[in-house]
Scaffold this active site. Structure first.
Site, short mmCIF file in Angstrom:
data_model
loop_
_atom_site.label_atom_id
_atom_site.label_comp_id
_atom_site.label_asym_id
_atom_site.label_seq_id
_atom_site.Cartn_x
_atom_site.Cartn_y
_atom_site.Cartn_z
CB THR A 109 -0.98 -0.21 1.06
OG1 THR A 109 -1.67 -1.02 1.03
CG2 THR A 109 -1.89 1.23 1.42
N GLY A 118 -9.58 -4.70 1.63
CA GLY A 118 -8.29 -4.53 2.60
C GLY A 118 -8.66 -3.17 3.62
#
Length: 315
Positions: free
Chosen positions: A177, A207
């Site tokens: 990320t 997520g």
């Protein structure tokens, strides 16, 4: 008035100069984060966000992203979005054009993106397809993709992913990320998060990046925080919110990140891999923490000519 500052996780340095340019022109933290993140999402060399992101177990790229403003804790996010290369901009549209909601996923997120006129794209590039193939093979590297050593949890996750891929018959054919946090000259703060999520994930998995309190939290009274890495842990730990609560209790950003990661580390998880965190305060202090040596975050201020890198505190 506070000094404008923008910080980001590993690989955000591609976009931070663009975000800093926005802040120097007097632009908002929201504008700066979106502009910086779009540069990251459009970077074909980055296989963990936007175009060229690594696919799920069926070989399809699904993207998650969110934006949160500190002044009113407004939140906009999308999850499991297919076919749109800039989920951070779709998340902003949710925040601004659909204020009765905060999160859209899957087909609904794509419908909204289409109604807003966003451009579509084929997100699975030849390079990301090849990277996906290599990653599902035996490897000594972490699944997470930040040049860290694999843990036992990484190995178990890779084994489970291979079984899932075989079961779902994917198309023939390192995730990580990105967090960006900006503070503008007016004192507003914005946290942005974007990802293609765990590679080889079950289709539809969303997520922590799209969930307030887990991967993203921003409260102008105390600060903003974001997470990268094992999202299921930060969802269970409420890690980004925990960091901001610790900032409110008087901890400095690095210590707040470290203590929140320590709390998440107490949770049982057979697929455990590294979790990282990043934080910024309304007076411009910043810091981060990670589970392994060598992790850094990037920083730019008005005086910066290029992104500077600072070490994260190690858990």
């Amino acid at each position: 008035m506070p000094e404008a500052v923008i910080i980001g996780s590993e690989r955000s340095e591609v976009g931070l100069p663009t975000g800093m340019d926005v802040l120097r022109r007097g632009g908002s933290a929201l504008d700066a984060v979106e502009a910086a993140m779009r540069r990251c999402e459009d970077n074909p060399a980055d296989h963990y966000v936007g175009t060229a992101g690594l696919p799920n177990a069926q070989g399809v790229v699904e993207l998650d992203a969110s934006l949160m403003l500190g002044s009113g804790r407004q939140f906009g996010a999308v999850g499991a979005l297919k076919g749109y290369p800039n989920p951070i901009s779709v998340a902003r549209a949710v925040l601004e054009k659909l204020p009765q909601h905060s999160l859209l996923v899957g087909e609904g997120a794509a419908l909204f993106a289409r109604e807003c006129g966003f451009d579509t794209a084929d997100l699975l590039t030849d390079a990301s397809r090849e990277q996906w193939r290599k990653q599902v093979a035996d490897s000594k590297e972490s699944v997470e993709g930040e040049n860290t050593a694999a843990t036992d949890g990484d190995a178990r996750y890779r084994e489970s992913a291979l079984a899932l891929i075989r079961r779902l018959a994917p198309h023939d054919g390192p995730w990580g990320t990105i967090n960006i946090i900006a503070l503008d000259a007016s004192g507003e703060m914005c946290v942005g998060v974007s990802t293609s999520g765990y590679p080889y994930k079950y289709p539809g998995r969303v997520g922590d990046s799209a969930l307030p309190g887990a991967g993203n939290w921003c409260d102008l009274r105390s600060g903003g925080a974001a997470c990268t890495g094992r999202g299921e842990l930060s969802m269970r730990g409420g890690t980004a919110r925990t960091i901001v609560d610790l900032l409110a209790a008087g901890l400095d950003p690095s210590d707040a990140c470290r203590d929140a990661l320590a709390d998440a580390a107490t949770l049982p998880d057979e697929f455990r891999s590294e979790l990282r965190a990043l934080a910024l305060t309304p007076d411009g202090r910043h810091g981060g923490a990670a589970g392994q040596e060598g992790s850094v975050y990037a920083l730019m201020t008005d005086a910066s000519t290029e992104p500077e890198f600072r070490p994260r505190t190690v858990l």
